[in-house]
Structures are given as structure tokens and as C-alpha cells.
Design a protein around this motif. Sequence first.
Motif, short mmCIF file in Angstrom:
data_model
loop_
_atom_site.label_atom_id
_atom_site.label_comp_id
_atom_site.label_asym_id
_atom_site.label_seq_id
_atom_site.Cartn_x
_atom_site.Cartn_y
_atom_site.Cartn_z
N LEU A 159 0.83 -1.21 0.00
CA LEU A 159 0.00 0.00 0.00
C LEU A 159 0.87 1.25 0.00
N ASN A 160 1.90 1.26 0.83
CA ASN A 160 2.79 2.43 0.88
C ASN A 160 3.45 2.67 -0.48
N THR A 161 3.87 1.60 -1.14
CA THR A 161 4.50 1.74 -2.46
C THR A 161 3.53 2.37 -3.45
N HIS A 162 2.28 1.92 -3.44
CA HIS A 162 1.28 2.47 -4.36
C HIS A 162 1.01 3.95 -4.08
N VAL A 199 11.06 9.68 -10.28
CA VAL A 199 11.92 8.70 -9.63
C VAL A 199 11.38 8.41 -8.23
N PRO A 200 10.85 7.21 -8.01
CA PRO A 200 10.26 6.91 -6.70
C PRO A 200 11.32 6.73 -5.62
N LYS A 201 11.01 7.19 -4.41
CA LYS A 201 11.91 7.03 -3.28
C LYS A 201 11.08 6.64 -2.06
N GLY A 202 11.74 5.99 -1.10
CA GLY A 202 11.03 5.61 0.11
C GLY A 202 11.29 4.16 0.47
N ILE A 203 10.45 3.64 1.37
CA ILE A 203 10.62 2.27 1.86
C ILE A 203 10.58 1.27 0.71
N GLY A 204 11.62 0.49 0.58
CA GLY A 204 11.68 -0.55 -0.44
C GLY A 204 12.36 -0.11 -1.72
N PHE A 205 12.25 1.17 -2.07
CA PHE A 205 12.80 1.64 -3.34
C PHE A 205 14.34 1.69 -3.32
N ASP A 206 14.94 1.71 -2.13
CA ASP A 206 16.39 1.66 -2.05
C ASP A 206 16.92 0.23 -2.24
N TRP A 207 16.02 -0.74 -2.15
CA TRP A 207 16.43 -2.14 -2.26
C TRP A 207 16.22 -2.68 -3.67
N THR A 224 13.81 -2.15 -7.65
CA THR A 224 13.08 -1.24 -8.54
C THR A 224 11.59 -1.26 -8.26
N CYS A 225 11.03 -2.43 -7.99
CA CYS A 225 9.59 -2.60 -7.83
C CYS A 225 9.23 -3.19 -6.47
N PRO A 226 9.29 -2.39 -5.40
CA PRO A 226 8.94 -2.92 -4.08
C PRO A 226 7.47 -3.32 -3.97
N ASN A 227 6.60 -2.78 -4.84
CA ASN A 227 5.20 -3.21 -4.80
C ASN A 227 5.09 -4.70 -5.08
N TYR A 228 5.87 -5.20 -6.06
CA TYR A 228 5.86 -6.63 -6.36
C TYR A 228 6.55 -7.43 -5.25
N MET A 229 7.60 -6.87 -4.67
CA MET A 229 8.28 -7.55 -3.57
C MET A 229 7.34 -7.74 -2.38
#
Length: 306
Positions: free
Chosen positions: A212-215, A231-239, A241-246
Motif C-alpha cells: 500500500l505504501n508503495t502504491h 523517480v520513486p523514493k522511500g521504503i523498499g525503493f532503495d532495495w 526497482t519494484c517494491p510493490n511486487y516484492m
Amino acid sequence: MASKPVNLKVEPRGKKIAKLPSECSIYLQGSTNDLYQRIASQSNFSVHRLRIIKAEDGKPIPNDKSVSIDSTGLRDGAVIQVKDLGPQIAWRTVFIIEYAGPLLIHPLFYFLRPYIYKNASIQPSTLQTLSCLTITLHFLKRELETMFVHRFSNATMPAFNIFKNSAHYWLLSGFLIAYFTYSPTSITASASSPLLTYTGLALYVIGELGNLNTHLVLRSLRSEGGTERGVPKGIGFDWVTCPNYMFESLAWLGILMINKSWSTGIFVMAAVGQMALWARKKENRYRKELGPKYKKKRFAMVPGVW
């Protein structure tokens, strides 16, 4: 002083468009979206059914407010071809229909167990109850995100594709998981392992909240009705490209740990495999469209793996 407009010759490509004009006049400084709107208006046709192509090299012209006519290389007397893409359906409608399948199917199987299966007890097991709750809430969240969070770069898709797209959700995450999860002979009907169940619930909650946060982050990068990318930034995006799928994969791993059903395992493998392909494509698109603004990450979806 505004420059003089250029006159473009217009031809149909493939299926005939009854009221398609033979010429179109437009300023070079205008956007390709203006061209689409003008052709659609003169043809009395939905702009979403049209694709405009340069006859010279066969390259499609994007329907984009940020792309100028001048940048496409069109000049006075150039020929453009207009293709009818057929009946279209809004992407938002597509997602609502897709997610409605499992959202309805799981509660129906859960509450109608005594009528669907022989020797099914009236009271479902704890794991069956948790499975129904987690899966139903997952797709309810998806419906709400579709209606209030997501912004789509493409307005529509071919209407016929709704059947293909819906099959993945209605059949795999709907009927397949539900039929074997709520059966009295399913492993989900047996006693639960507290450690496995609580671990699965923790992964599910982390996955759903992270997704939800990624979206919400991705929504903030695009204006209403716009197609721009940031360019998205935030939780997961540093790890990745697509934290929503992760995070989506993490949530489904949690569901699998809760119900332990092979049918859920099949859906998870199919879904994660598809998301892995989407993640790689998105990684390539970010690098192509954002250039130096986007720092290539080592992994597209799963840190240390993919």
C-alpha cells in the motif's frame, strides 16, 4: 507570433474509419495529444480507439501532452496513418472486474461449505477462517486501491482482453485456491502450527502495508490524468526497482504459510513469476525514460535474487 500550422495527410490503416478526414492541420508546437484529440473529434470516434502512425517509417506517435508534433519529425505534407484499435475498456474497470472474482468466490465457498462438499462440518477450521479473511481482505484492498489510489498511464485496453486477464484471478486465485482450501479433506482443515501461522500472519501484514505504501508513493509521482514518470523514493525503493511486487510476494508467502494448500502454491508461483517479468521490464523502462535521473539498482524485485 505563432507559426503557421502544418497540413498532414491522413490515411486509414487497416479497418476503415467512416468519417476519418483526409487532412489535418496542426501547429508544430502543439502536442501529439492535440493531434489525437483533433483526429478523434473530426472522425466522431473515441480517442482511445485510435493509434496514429507515421507512414514514412511506421513508428507510432504517442498520445502524450508532453510530446510535441515537432519532436516527432512530422512536417508539412507528411502522411499519417490512423488505425482503429477496436472496442476499448477502461483499465480501472478491468481491475475492478478482475479482483471481483476472488473477492466474491472465497466468501461463497467459505460460507457454503456444507452445501459444496460432502461431510463438511458446519464450523470451518481456524486456518480456513484465516485463509478466507486474508485473501478476501487482500482483494478488497486491491479494489479500493483501484478506485482511489491508482493512476493509469494508459486509459484503456482492448475490451476482449478482459476475459484473458480475468481468468488469472477468477480461476487461479479464485476457484482453484478456494475449492481446495475449504474442502474438509484439505490440509487447511487440519490443526494449525502456531509458529507457522503467526509467522505467516506477520509476513502478510508487512507485505500488505508495504505494498500500500508503495502504491501511495507511485501515485504521488503522477498528476491526475498525466503520463509523466518520476523517480520513486522511500521504503523498499532503495532495495529494488519494484517494491510493490516484492511486498505483494511477501503477502502471498504469508497466505501460503497460513493455509499450506498446494493450490495456493501454484497461484503464488504463477503470480511471482509474472511479477518478476513485469519488474524487469519496468527496470528497463525506467533506465530508458528517466536516464541519469534514475540510478540503476542491482535487483528489480527481490533483493539478492532478482
